[in-house]
Design an enzyme around this catalytic site. Structure first.
Site, PDB file in Angstrom:
ATOM      1  N   ASP A 146       0.571  -0.740  -0.254  1.00 47.05           N
ATOM      2  CA  ASP A 146      -0.406   0.076  -0.459  1.00 47.05           C
ATOM      3  C   ASP A 146       0.967   1.153  -0.037  1.00 47.05           C
ATOM      4  O   ASP A 146       0.968   1.695   0.670  1.00 47.05           O
ATOM      5  CB  ASP A 146      -0.715  -0.133   1.403  1.00 47.05           C
ATOM      6  N   ASN A 337       4.288   4.603   4.498  1.00 51.65           N
ATOM      7  CA  ASN A 337       4.590   3.807   3.438  1.00 51.65           C
ATOM      8  C   ASN A 337       5.278   4.360   2.353  1.00 51.65           C
ATOM      9  O   ASN A 337       5.247   4.237   1.733  1.00 51.65           O
ATOM     10  CB  ASN A 337       3.682   2.454   3.292  1.00 51.65           C
ATOM     11  N   SER A 370      -5.127   3.261  18.523  1.00 49.58           N
ATOM     12  CA  SER A 370      -6.797   2.251  18.260  1.00 49.58           C
ATOM     13  C   SER A 370      -7.910   2.455  18.120  1.00 49.58           C
ATOM     14  O   SER A 370      -7.626   3.363  18.583  1.00 49.58           O
ATOM     15  CB  SER A 370      -6.458   0.412  19.055  1.00 49.58           C
ATOM     16  N   MET A 371      -9.172   1.808  17.707  1.00 50.16           N
ATOM     17  CA  MET A 371     -10.158   2.904  18.281  1.00 50.16           C
ATOM     18  C   MET A 371     -11.060   3.224  19.619  1.00 50.16           C
ATOM     19  O   MET A 371     -11.802   4.111  19.921  1.00 50.16           O
ATOM     20  CB  MET A 371     -11.399   1.793  16.885  1.00 50.16           C
ATOM     21  N   HIS A 392       4.598   3.688  13.539  1.00 51.24           N
ATOM     22  CA  HIS A 392       3.565   4.274  12.497  1.00 51.24           C
ATOM     23  C   HIS A 392       2.381   3.993  13.383  1.00 51.24           C
ATOM     24  O   HIS A 392       1.166   4.276  13.205  1.00 51.24           O
ATOM     25  CB  HIS A 392       2.962   3.304  11.597  1.00 51.24           C
TER      26      HIS A 392
END
Length: 470
Positions: A146, A337, A370-371, A392
């Site tokens: 990606d 990336n 995280s969420m 990251h």
């Protein structure tokens, strides 16, 4: 105690070529090393793979060595006997497979220096969280599938309490103005300068990708990609945006270059492997010479994919900010990336960051948690041993398969409710418990970045489960 069992997938993952040698290796291990743990047997097989000649006369392992030597390709480029310098941050909670992958990378003939970030875990080529500086060479799998996967944070002028009082409006905006998942595309397309770039006409692999790129512009990937409304807490009074310290509504997104980047990565990875044949344990680290046409072509295509990823984020933010009637106050964004031309060790090098945030002196970036855990707005310290890089994110501590087996829907619902988070889409593979503790990760990189603020997710939009694209 059950007998030791290894399979072909395990052997291929450590670099064994497909073929008879895999069956021979499994038979030898089961017959002579049944008392070994899987980890010990795998390590032994890696040693044979790395130097089969050293085991040619071994009574037990010689069969494996003989087959490896017969199959060895005369074009193989040898790795260095000794690695170049590298540093590992947060080694106490990085899996050994990721460290082994970095150790392979820093033995490449083109390698100059390397580093591993505290969120690291095993991937292909470079580990996720790996950083590698190379001399005039670019490694497609050192950038990742990606290309240009990135973060983008927009701080807006809406009142913080509107997240509660206008909750349904925020939710509807996310549902209407985002699209997620492999192949997701908009029927009504928007123009953007990135779609007018000459590379779409001049580079063969890109010519057939313009239509796909046009349809997917402003969409997001699957897996760990997200768009979130939440609260940004600016803690630094002397900040780059002249914002008073305090809490603000903010929009945070994580995604990359969609099908365009995946196609570019696949094409040039195959080409690199044809042109640069490496030993099995390093085969995914094949590089392209930047003095040659193939390397120059990939460099242009990579940069186009990175700019396309940026345009995707900007369009998503533009739509959502307009939908809420807000005004943009500040923005922070970064690739994680990608490959950059940077000066290190007194010369220009190609710095690959595969799941790593640029952290040069004063450079701003976003490191999500995280969420249900905070993300961090950071300012780089320019640390040389990390090649001016940082993590990251929090990094996975469970594979997707393990997370889906270990975490129930009820558990996910409870942790979301306990943290006041609304989730649209998503899957158990992205549950907060699948990730490392972001506070431990941040503590392990205090010499790399300083914190300028935090972001707390409140409404999270993701794809409906499935494999990640990064």
């Amino acid at each position: 105690m059950s007998a030791l069992k290894l399979d072909g997938k395990t052997l291929r993952s450590i670099g064994y070529p497909q073929g008879l040698v895999i069956r021979i290796a499994i038979e030898v291990i089961e017959e002579h090393y049944a008392g070994y743990t899987a980890a010990a047997a795998t390590a032994l097989l890696q040693q044979v793979l790395a130097d089969p000649e050293a085991y040619a006369a071994d009574e037990k392992l010689g069969k494996i060595a003989a087959e490896l030597m017969i199959k060895e390709d005369p074009r193989i480029v040898a790795l260095r006997a000794e690695p170049v310098e590298y540093e590992v941050f947060g080694s106490d909670f990085i899996d050994p497979g990721a460290i082994r992958q970095l150790q392979n990378a820093v033995r490449l003939p083109v390698a100059v220096a390397g580093a591993l970030m505290p969120d690291a875990h095993q991937g292909y080529g470079l580990p996720i969280g790996g950083v590698l500086a190379a001399d005039n060479a670019v490694i497609p799998y050192g950038v990742g599938v990606d290309i240009g996967c990135r973060m983008c944070l927009s701080i807006v002028d809406l009142p913080v309490d509107s997240l509660t009082s206008q909750h349904d409006q925020y939710r509807r905006a996310l549902e209407k103005h985002t699209k997620f998942g492999a192949g997701a595309a908009w029927k009504q397309r928007e123009a953007d300068a990135v779609l007018e770039r000459n590379e779409f006409r001049e580079i063969p692999v890109l010519r057939n990708l313009l239509d796909k790129a046009s349809g997917q512009l402003g969409t997001s990937g699957s897996g760990n990609h997200f768009v979130e409304w939440g609260i940004a807490a600016i803690s630094d009074a002397d900040n780059e945006w002249q914002l008073p310290p305090g809490n603000y509504i903010a929009l945070l997104s994580h995604s990359g270059s969609r099908g365009l980047g995946a196609q570019v990565a696949g094409h040039y990875t195959r080409l690199a492997k044809e042109l640069c044949v490496l030993p099995g344990e390093a085969q995914h680290l094949a590089w392209l010479d930047l003095d040659k046409e193939e390397g120059q072509e990939y460099w242009l295509a990579m940069n186009l994919a990175g700019d396309y990823a940026s345009a995707c984020h900007h369009l998503i933010h533009k739509r959502l900010i307009a939908a809420m009637g807000a005004t943009l106050l500040a923005r922070v964004e970064n690739h994680h990336n990608f490959a950059w031309k940077e000066i290190h060790h007194g010369k220009e090098l190609i710095v690959h960051r595969k799941g790593a945030t640029p952290a040069g002196k004063g450079v701003l970036g976003i490191i999500p948690g995280s969420m249900t855990a905070p993300g961090f707005i950071v300012r780089g310290k320019g640390e040389t041993t990390s090649l001016q890089s940082a993590s990251h994110g929090a990094g996975r501590q469970m594979s997707r398969t393990k997370a889906m087996a270990a975490i129930s829907g009820e558990e996910l619902s409870k942790v979301l409710a306990d943290n006041g988070v609304t989730l649209i889409g998503g899957g158990l593979d992205e549950a907060p418990g699948a990730y490392k503790n972001i506070h431990e990760v941040m503590a392990a990189q205090q010499q790399l970045v300083e914190v300028a603020g935090q972001f707390w997710p409140k409404l999270v939009r993701m794809a409906d489960g499935g494999p990640a694209e990064d």
